[in-house]
Design an enzyme around this catalytic site. Structure first.
Site, PDB file in Angstrom:
ATOM      1  N   GLN A  19     -19.507   0.216 -62.810  1.00  0.00           N
ATOM      2  CA  GLN A  19     -20.654  -0.203 -62.716  1.00  0.00           C
ATOM      3  C   GLN A  19     -21.072  -1.493 -61.583  1.00  0.00           C
ATOM      4  O   GLN A  19     -22.068  -1.610 -61.303  1.00  0.00           O
ATOM      5  CB  GLN A  19     -21.088  -0.303 -63.816  1.00  0.00           C
ATOM      6  CG  GLN A  19     -21.520   1.330 -64.503  1.00  0.00           C
ATOM      7  CD  GLN A  19     -22.553   1.048 -65.844  1.00  0.00           C
ATOM      8  OE1 GLN A  19     -21.106   0.860 -66.900  1.00  0.00           O
ATOM      9  NE2 GLN A  19     -23.454   1.087 -65.698  1.00  0.00           N
ATOM     10  N   ASN A 164     -14.764   4.842 -73.458  1.00  0.00           N
ATOM     11  CA  ASN A 164     -16.324   4.545 -73.829  1.00  0.00           C
ATOM     12  C   ASN A 164     -17.145   5.823 -74.252  1.00  0.00           C
ATOM     13  O   ASN A 164     -16.694   6.720 -73.240  1.00  0.00           O
ATOM     14  CB  ASN A 164     -16.675   3.610 -72.563  1.00  0.00           C
ATOM     15  CG  ASN A 164     -17.980   3.408 -73.101  1.00  0.00           C
ATOM     16  OD1 ASN A 164     -18.528   2.333 -73.583  1.00  0.00           O
ATOM     17  ND2 ASN A 164     -18.985   4.194 -72.408  1.00  0.00           N
ATOM     18  N   GLU A 165     -17.427   6.048 -75.398  1.00  0.00           N
ATOM     19  CA  GLU A 165     -18.399   6.975 -76.124  1.00  0.00           C
ATOM     20  C   GLU A 165     -17.835   7.803 -74.300  1.00  0.00           C
ATOM     21  O   GLU A 165     -18.094   8.773 -73.962  1.00  0.00           O
ATOM     22  CB  GLU A 165     -19.463   6.783 -74.914  1.00  0.00           C
ATOM     23  CG  GLU A 165     -20.009   5.105 -75.071  1.00  0.00           C
ATOM     24  CD  GLU A 165     -21.354   5.018 -74.610  1.00  0.00           C
ATOM     25  OE1 GLU A 165     -22.429   6.224 -73.246  1.00  0.00           O
ATOM     26  OE2 GLU A 165     -22.565   4.290 -74.873  1.00  0.00           O
ATOM     27  N   ASN A 296     -22.136   1.409 -79.398  1.00  0.00           N
ATOM     28  CA  ASN A 296     -23.080   1.262 -78.266  1.00  0.00           C
ATOM     29  C   ASN A 296     -23.929   1.657 -79.792  1.00  0.00           C
ATOM     30  O   ASN A 296     -24.481   3.135 -79.123  1.00  0.00           O
ATOM     31  CB  ASN A 296     -23.043   2.041 -76.969  1.00  0.00           C
ATOM     32  CG  ASN A 296     -21.313   1.027 -76.372  1.00  0.00           C
ATOM     33  OD1 ASN A 296     -20.772   0.695 -76.916  1.00  0.00           O
ATOM     34  ND2 ASN A 296     -21.206   2.030 -75.206  1.00  0.00           N
ATOM     35  N   GLU A 376     -22.038  -2.302 -77.398  1.00  0.00           N
ATOM     36  CA  GLU A 376     -23.681  -1.958 -76.488  1.00  0.00           C
ATOM     37  C   GLU A 376     -24.459  -2.369 -77.006  1.00  0.00           C
ATOM     38  O   GLU A 376     -24.382  -1.508 -77.816  1.00  0.00           O
ATOM     39  CB  GLU A 376     -23.007  -1.413 -75.557  1.00  0.00           C
ATOM     40  CG  GLU A 376     -22.343  -1.666 -74.105  1.00  0.00           C
ATOM     41  CD  GLU A 376     -22.109  -0.133 -73.621  1.00  0.00           C
ATOM     42  OE1 GLU A 376     -23.302   0.540 -73.180  1.00  0.00           O
ATOM     43  OE2 GLU A 376     -21.018   0.174 -72.752  1.00  0.00           O
ATOM     44  N   SER A 430     -26.893   1.542 -62.457  1.00  0.00           N
ATOM     45  CA  SER A 430     -26.722   2.172 -63.713  1.00  0.00           C
ATOM     46  C   SER A 430     -26.493   3.396 -63.701  1.00  0.00           C
ATOM     47  O   SER A 430     -27.262   4.250 -64.140  1.00  0.00           O
ATOM     48  CB  SER A 430     -27.735   1.827 -64.940  1.00  0.00           C
ATOM     49  OG  SER A 430     -27.634   2.031 -65.452  1.00  0.00           O
ATOM     50  N   TRP A 431     -25.702   3.834 -63.308  1.00  0.00           N
ATOM     51  CA  TRP A 431     -25.000   5.484 -63.263  1.00  0.00           C
ATOM     52  C   TRP A 431     -26.186   6.031 -62.267  1.00  0.00           C
ATOM     53  O   TRP A 431     -26.322   5.334 -61.191  1.00  0.00           O
ATOM     54  CB  TRP A 431     -24.667   5.959 -64.282  1.00  0.00           C
ATOM     55  CG  TRP A 431     -23.538   5.373 -65.028  1.00  0.00           C
ATOM     56  CD1 TRP A 431     -23.351   4.313 -66.673  1.00  0.00           C
ATOM     57  CD2 TRP A 431     -22.347   4.820 -64.657  1.00  0.00           C
ATOM     58  NE1 TRP A 431     -22.493   3.802 -66.402  1.00  0.00           N
ATOM     59  CE2 TRP A 431     -21.482   4.234 -65.539  1.00  0.00           C
ATOM     60  CE3 TRP A 431     -21.392   5.444 -63.852  1.00  0.00           C
ATOM     61  CZ2 TRP A 431     -20.198   3.782 -65.879  1.00  0.00           C
ATOM     62  CZ3 TRP A 431     -20.327   5.331 -63.805  1.00  0.00           C
ATOM     63  CH2 TRP A 431     -19.738   4.917 -64.471  1.00  0.00           C
ATOM     64  N   LYS A 437     -33.273   0.241 -62.716  1.00  0.00           N
ATOM     65  CA  LYS A 437     -33.370   0.326 -64.115  1.00  0.00           C
ATOM     66  C   LYS A 437     -32.104  -0.710 -64.495  1.00  0.00           C
ATOM     67  O   LYS A 437     -30.707  -0.941 -64.271  1.00  0.00           O
ATOM     68  CB  LYS A 437     -32.145   1.644 -64.242  1.00  0.00           C
ATOM     69  CG  LYS A 437     -32.966   1.788 -66.039  1.00  0.00           C
ATOM     70  CD  LYS A 437     -31.875   3.119 -66.541  1.00  0.00           C
ATOM     71  CE  LYS A 437     -32.340   2.998 -68.528  1.00  0.00           C
ATOM     72  NZ  LYS A 437     -31.936   4.698 -69.019  1.00  0.00           N
ATOM     73  N   TYR A 439     -30.160  -3.758 -66.517  1.00  0.00           N
ATOM     74  CA  TYR A 439     -30.165  -3.768 -68.194  1.00  0.00           C
ATOM     75  C   TYR A 439     -29.772  -5.521 -68.325  1.00  0.00           C
ATOM     76  O   TYR A 439     -28.999  -6.016 -69.439  1.00  0.00           O
ATOM     77  CB  TYR A 439     -28.989  -3.327 -68.423  1.00  0.00           C
ATOM     78  CG  TYR A 439     -29.532  -1.374 -69.322  1.00  0.00           C
ATOM     79  CD1 TYR A 439     -30.068  -1.868 -70.021  1.00  0.00           C
ATOM     80  CD2 TYR A 439     -29.350  -0.511 -67.898  1.00  0.00           C
ATOM     81  CE1 TYR A 439     -30.136  -0.172 -70.413  1.00  0.00           C
ATOM     82  CE2 TYR A 439     -29.843   0.814 -68.078  1.00  0.00           C
ATOM     83  CZ  TYR A 439     -30.198   0.590 -69.992  1.00  0.00           C
ATOM     84  OH  TYR A 439     -30.246   1.766 -70.951  1.00  0.00           O
TER      85      TYR A 439
HETATM   86  C1  BG6 Z   1     -23.734   3.085 -72.145  1.00  0.00           C
HETATM   87  C2  BG6 Z   1     -23.006   2.969 -71.687  1.00  0.00           C
HETATM   88  O1  BG6 Z   1     -24.451   4.675 -72.524  1.00  0.00           O
HETATM   89  O2  BG6 Z   1     -25.305   3.252 -71.271  1.00  0.00           O
HETATM   90  C3  BG6 Z   1     -23.431   2.428 -70.073  1.00  0.00           C
HETATM   91  O3  BG6 Z   1     -21.718   2.985 -71.606  1.00  0.00           O
HETATM   92  C4  BG6 Z   1     -25.092   2.481 -68.915  1.00  0.00           C
HETATM   93  O4  BG6 Z   1     -22.430   2.664 -69.161  1.00  0.00           O
HETATM   94  C5  BG6 Z   1     -25.444   2.030 -70.303  1.00  0.00           C
HETATM   95  O5  BG6 Z   1     -24.758   2.417 -68.351  1.00  0.00           O
HETATM   96  C6  BG6 Z   1     -26.995   2.612 -69.685  1.00  0.00           C
HETATM   97  O6  BG6 Z   1     -27.337   3.624 -69.890  1.00  0.00           O
HETATM   98  P1  BG6 Z   1     -27.280   4.821 -68.788  1.00  0.00           P
HETATM   99  O7  BG6 Z   1     -28.349   5.713 -68.548  1.00  0.00           O
HETATM  100  O8  BG6 Z   1     -29.374   3.881 -68.793  1.00  0.00           O
HETATM  101  O9  BG6 Z   1     -27.735   3.403 -67.283  1.00  0.00           O
END
Ligand code: BG6
Length: 492
Positions: A19, A164-165, A296, A376, A430-431, A437, A439
C-alpha cells in the site's frame, strides 16, 4: 527501546508494504499477485496500482521523522514477501533485506519501536501461481519466509505479527471477489484459505519461539464481534455460526491453540469441504500459540436471521458512486441487519465506536489476560485540502476519538491493551478503493512529488498522546508517593 515488557503504552500508526512502498520492481523484488492484478485486471475497478503509491521506499526517513515528531513511539509496517524471496521460496534477495534493515535501523535510531507484519495480503506471484493459500504447500513456504525474516531482523525487531487479517483477506479473495484471485461466494476456497493461514501462522509462531529472540509474536485479526439484532428469532444459533465463521476459526487456534471443534460438523452439514483439515495440525496449533493479539477495529458484525434468497455479499468499492451497504446474506445461516441508529461511511460501512469496547471485553472474557494491541483503527473518507495543502479532517478526529475513548474505558475495566496504531501513518493505496479513499494522519499529494502535509488529525493525535503521557506520569508519581507514605507509616 528493546524491552517491550517494560515499555510504556505504545502509541503509533500503521501501513502495509504494497500500500505504501511503491518501487514495485526495484532492487531485485519479485512480482507480487497485486502487481499482476492491478496491471490490467478489469476487476481493479478504480484502475489504480501500488507501483509508486506514496513512495515510502524512498521517503521512509521523512515518514518516520514525521511520526516521531507527532509523539508516536511505534510504527507498524509489513514486509513484502516477494522483496525478500522473489520466487516465494529459495534464493534470498539481498536488496530486500537491505531495505528493511534501513527502515528498522532508522526506527530504532529515532526511538520508534518497529512492529513488523510478515504477510499483509501481498502474495508473491510465484506462490499465487501454485494455488496460493488454497495449496497446502504454502504452509512450508511461509515458514521458510518467516525464518528468513526472523534471522535477518529478529535481533532488533521485538514485535512480530504473522498474518494481517487472515479472515478478511480470505473473505475478499473468495467471497467478495474484489481481491485476487477474485473468487466469489466460494465457501470451499474461503475455508481452505483461512485454515491454511491459521496453520501457517501457528508454524511461524513456533519457529519464532524456538529461535529464542527475546521478543513477542502475534496475529492480527480484523475484529468483528458478533452482535445480534434484538428481534432475531434464532439468536443463539445465528450468533454461534457467525462467530465461528468470523472469529473463532482464527482466535481459538491462535490464542488457545485449539481448532474450534463445532466448526467441522457445521461445514459438513452444509456440504463444505473439510478434507484439508489434518489431525496432525492440532499439534501445530498447540505449539503455535501467540504471545499477543493484534486487533484491527473498524466495525462490528451486526446480524439477524436469514430471510430468503441466495448467498450474496454486498460490498462497495465505489464510495459515493454507489449506495451499496456493506453486508452479507448466507443462505440458511444469517444476514446483515441494519441498525437505524448508526451512521455509515460513504463506502457503506457502519461506524460504531462502541464495538471497540465490546470486542475488547469479549476477548478478555474468552482468552483471559492476553496482551492486545489495537493494530489498526481509522476512518476512510474523501478529502479536500485548502490552498496551503492542509486538510481539516474533523470527521476523522471525531470518529477516532470515540473509538479511543472506548478503548480507554475497556482498559479501566481490566482489558490488557498495550498499544494503539492509527490507520494510517500517511495516505496510501487503499486496495481496490484506489487513492480516493484516504485514511492518513498525513496527507500525500500524489500529483506533486508525493509531498507530505500533516493533517489536523496528526496534531490532534499528537496532543492526545501528550495528554496521555502526562496522565501516565502523574499516575506513576502518585503511585510512588503512596508507596513512600505506606513505607513511612509502617516504620513509624
Ligand atoms: C484493513 C487493512 O482491513 O483496512 C488495510 O488491514 C486496509 O490494509 C484498511 O487498507 C482499510 O480498508 P479499505 O478497504 O477501506 O481500504
Amino acid at each position: 527501546m528493546q524491552n517491550i515488557e517494560k515499555q510504556k503504552f505504545l502509541w503509533g500508526s500503521a501501513t502495509a508494504a504494497y500500500q505504501c512502498e511503491g518501487a514495485w520492481d526495484a532492487d531485485g523484488k519479485g512480482l507480487g499477485e497485486w502487481d499482476v492484478f492491478s496491471h490490467g485486471n478489469p476487476l481493479n475497478i478504480n484502475g489504480a496500482t501500488g507501483d509508486v503509491s506514496c513512495d515510502f521506499y524512498h521517503h521512509y526517513e521523512e515518514d518516520i521523522d514525521m511520526l516521531k515528531a507527532g509523539g508516536q513511539n511505534t510504527y507498524r509496517f509489513s514486509i513484502s514477501w516477494a522483496r525478500i524471496l522473489p520466487n516465494g521460496r529459495g534464493a534470498v534477495n539481498q536488496g530486500g533485506i537491505d531495505f528493511y534493515n534501513r527502515v528498522i535501523d532508522y526506527c530504532l535510531k529515532q526511538g520508534v519501536e518497529p512492529n513488523v507484519t510478515l504477510f499483509h495480503y501481498d502474495l508473491p506471484e510465484a506462490i499465487a501461481k501454485e494455488g496460493g493459500w488454497e495449496n497446502r504447500a504454502i504452509v512450508d513456504a511461509f515458514a521458510e519466509y518467516a525464518r528468513v525474516c526472523f534471522t535477518a531482523f529478529g535481533d532488533r525487531v521485538k514485535l512480530w505479527v504473522t498474518i494481517n487479517e487472515p479472515k478478511y483477506y480470505a473473505y475478499c479473495s473468495h467471497m467478495v471477489g474484489n481481491y485476487p484471485p477474485n473468487h466469489r461466494h466460494d465457501f470451499n476456497r474461503y475455508f481452505t484459505t483461512v485454515y491454511h493461514e491459521a496453520v501457517a501462522s501457528a508454524k511461524a509462531v513456533a519457529i519464532y519461539h524456538s529461535l529464542k529472540l527475546n521478543g513477542s509474536i502475534g496475529i492480527v485479526h480484523d475484529s468483528s464481534n458478533v452482535e445480534v439484532a434484538p428481534d432475531t428469532k434464532e439468536k443463539e444459533r445465528v450468533h454461534m455460526i457467525a462467530d465461528l465463521f468470523y472469529n473463532r476459526i482464527i482466535l481459538d487456534t491462535a490464542c488457545k491453540g485449539e481448532f474450534p471443534g463445532a466448526l467441522i460438523p457445521l461445514l459438513r452439514k452444509y456440504g463444505i469441504d473439510t478434507s484439508y483439515i489434518k489431525f496432525e495440525d492440532m499439534l501445530v496449533f498447540l505449539q503455535g500459540k501467540v504471545d499477543f493479539l493484534g486487533l484491527n477495529v473498524y466495525n462490528r458484525f451486526y446480524i439477524t436471521d436469514y430471510s430468503a434468497g441466495e448467498t450474496e455479499v454486498f460490498h462497495n468499492n465505489k464510495g459515493a458512486g454507489s449506495s451499496a451497504k456493506e453486508g452479507i446474506r448466507i443462505r440458511d445461516w444469517y444476514e446483515t441487519a441494519i441498525d437505524p441508529n448508526t451512521k455509515r461511511n460513504l463506502w457503506g460501512r457502519e461506524i460504531y465506536p462502541k464495538c471497540m469496547y465490546n470486542t475488547l471485553m469479549e476477548i478478555k472474557e474468552r482468552y483471559g489476560d492476553i496482551p492486545v494491541y489495537i493494530t489498526e483503527n481509522g476512518h476512510g473518507c474523501y478529502e479536500k485540502p485548502n490552498d496551503e495543502g492542509y486538510v481539516e479532517d474533523d470527521e476523522r478526529i471525531e470518529m477516532m476519538q470515540g473509538y479511543i475513548d472506548y478503548m480507554l474505558k475497556a482498559m479501566e475495566d481490566g482489558c490488557n491493551v498495550r498499544g494503539y496504531y492509527a490507520w494510517s501513518t500517511m495516505d496510501l493505496y487503499s486496495w481496490v478503493n484506489g487513492y480516493e479513499k484516504r485514511y492518513g494522519l498525513v496527507r500525500v499529494d500524489f500529483d506533486d512529488h508525493n509531498r507530505r502535509y500533516p493533517k489536523k488529525s496528526y496534531y490532534w493525535f499528537k496532543k492526545l498522546i501528550e495528554d496521555y503521557r502526562k496522565a501516565e506520569e502523574e499516575y506513576a508519581f502518585e503511585f510512588y508517593m503512596n508507596a513512600v507514605i505506606l513505607v513511612l507509616k509502617k516504620n513509624m
